[in-house]
Enzyme design. Sequence first.
Site, mmCIF file in Angstrom:
data_model
loop_
_atom_site.group_PDB
_atom_site.id
_atom_site.type_symbol
_atom_site.label_atom_id
_atom_site.label_comp_id
_atom_site.label_asym_id
_atom_site.label_seq_id
_atom_site.Cartn_x
_atom_site.Cartn_y
_atom_site.Cartn_z
ATOM 1 N N GLY A 120 10.299 61.508 -10.644
ATOM 2 C CA GLY A 120 11.210 60.373 -10.827
ATOM 3 C C GLY A 120 11.571 60.177 -12.214
ATOM 4 O O GLY A 120 12.118 59.094 -12.915
ATOM 5 N N SER A 135 8.199 67.277 -10.076
ATOM 6 C CA SER A 135 9.169 66.824 -11.239
ATOM 7 C C SER A 135 8.318 66.250 -12.179
ATOM 8 O O SER A 135 7.500 66.961 -12.815
ATOM 9 C CB SER A 135 10.360 65.996 -10.440
ATOM 10 O OG SER A 135 11.175 66.006 -11.426
ATOM 11 N N GLU A 153 17.513 74.833 -8.886
ATOM 12 C CA GLU A 153 17.263 73.432 -9.250
ATOM 13 C C GLU A 153 18.458 73.191 -10.078
ATOM 14 O O GLU A 153 18.513 71.729 -10.418
ATOM 15 C CB GLU A 153 16.083 73.629 -10.218
ATOM 16 C CG GLU A 153 14.697 74.409 -9.715
ATOM 17 C CD GLU A 153 13.830 73.306 -9.184
ATOM 18 O OE1 GLU A 153 14.220 72.194 -9.315
ATOM 19 O OE2 GLU A 153 12.709 73.360 -8.827
ATOM 20 N N HIS A 167 16.831 70.687 -6.534
ATOM 21 C CA HIS A 167 15.490 69.992 -7.004
ATOM 22 C C HIS A 167 14.937 69.085 -5.871
ATOM 23 O O HIS A 167 15.914 68.277 -5.622
ATOM 24 C CB HIS A 167 15.828 69.385 -8.242
ATOM 25 C CG HIS A 167 14.624 68.547 -9.011
ATOM 26 N ND1 HIS A 167 13.557 69.606 -9.532
ATOM 27 C CD2 HIS A 167 14.327 67.454 -9.382
ATOM 28 C CE1 HIS A 167 12.929 68.648 -10.150
ATOM 29 N NE2 HIS A 167 13.235 67.277 -9.969
#
Length: 596
Positions: free
Chosen positions: A132, A214, A342, A460
């Site tokens: 995030g 991520s 991505e 992604h």
Amino acid sequence: MDKVQLFSFSVNIVILIAGHARGQGPQITLPGPSNTVLRGTYVTFNESEYLNVDITIEAFLGIPYAEPPVGDLRFRNPVKKGDLGMFYLADRDRSTCAQVNGGENEDCLYLGVHTSSPRPRNASVMVWLHGGAFTLGGGSWTAYDPYPLIAISPDLIVVNINYRLGVLGFLTTGDDASVGNFGMHDQVMALQWVQENIAAFGGDPRRVTIMGESAGAASVGLHLLSPLSQGLFRHAIMESGNALCPWAVDTNITRQVGFTKEIADRVNCSTTDNEDLVECLRNTDVIVLLRTQALLVGQNLFNELLFVPVVDGSFLPDIPIDMIKREEFHKVPTLLGTNEDEGTLIALRAYPIYLRRTDPPTMTIQEFRESLPNYLYYYTPMLASAVEQWYIDWSLADNSSADQLEAFVRLNTDQVFSCSTEIMARALEGSQAIVYRYEMTHDPSRSIWGDKPGWMRAGHGEEVQYVFGWGIKSRRNQPQTHEEKLMSIQVMQYWTNFIQNGDPNDPAPTNNLPFWPRYTIPDQEYKKLSLSMDNGRAMRMDSCSFWMNYAPTLYNQDSPEDMYQEWKQDYEHWRDVDMVEWNEVFNDYVNDCNAP
């Protein structure tokens, strides 16, 4: 014992006895002088079509691992949670950490523990670090429900954690007034909690895997570098992120201090004394801080992230690439990879109005050129020119209105995610660590974004729906084809095998689980996460050679005319000689490997 203490003690005893009498939820006694009894909740998980399981899972939720980081503890490293008392009700998730898209509770340093019932003994443990952009997310989000993973591997314990985010997790003044990296120190404290307590749940503290996606994967990569994380884990899994991604660490502390100053200016905390500035921010309402951060984020639509990890001399002693070069990292078995597209995430950032559209945006060659100052990390005019030469589809360039969006997507896939992963994999392999690499090449039938946008492809975060079994009796209830559900089972088997044994093939591969070769040099083999689960070699190495070997020579150079010809000659030699020779050698190697 005074009357208040006696009353509190009596209430706790009554609650504890009542809980035993009703048989409500599983119970565990934590080690330590208080012998706190946790009471969790039972979760039933049954699935007869694909997994053929009917199991009960014990979930201990909302366990505090640190004191609430509020008041004087805001903008400070976490303080270990004190005595929980005789009894603690751990049957529900507590708040995720305060963040710009909702959630304003700073009292958020909680974790959850999930285990099969009856509990395993000396089980492997997976600690999930959510993504995030260091700004959003929560460990208890339904996207990360661990129940399908535990159904695949009952001898697995899953821990998910919250950590401070955004301005509250990473604000820095560049000095001792507010060092930053508070969210990373939260993660360290949570991992220490696991070491001290997981045995009570049936877990083996010597068999901990840290895993993230991520920003969570970047966090895993930073724990590989941090001396504070020594001995806290045995294996590492990084999905679409690592410590070398250009967004993972801001090595320009002046820029991060600038964000702090801008926040302070907007909330009337400006002062030349950093101690006074931070004290003022401590006394600023959290809602005001989050709204101010949101305004800054809204003004920053390019690749630059606000409030991220920095080199602090404690959690992170030095710039990651320099530590990697000196092999100052924990050499543990590692599984890492990226998704084929991505860069569609960056395209969505460039064209946010396409979030609700099925068709992708278009980008002319002029728009591509104009985007480079904003989307190239370490921008220089010569680097921009080299990038243009490498990525533009020159068969279309004579048509000024032709779509060059694919060049933009490939550029950002390579620059932002894939090629830093290649560097990290090579460094780990060179240190004799066991490495497994993947690239997800499958385009989901339904994106994690839903029906719209419908153009993200293998973008992604898309692997998350397969890693956590969204289509297999998950609360996400993700529509997936039959073939995708079978693929998801394979992905979960690979992941849980690696968590338990440091090898995605152990137990031995079968017809249902094709062999995953170890990543080595010069072989460079990797797994293609797809319906067929084929293997590949030298993932994106034509472009990654550009980013690893050529682009760094252009990062710190200006573009005066007297340098241009030399640069042009260097580039043409790299393109026409070096890369041609590399491809010839590699093709010879592939042919030799495929020879009968």
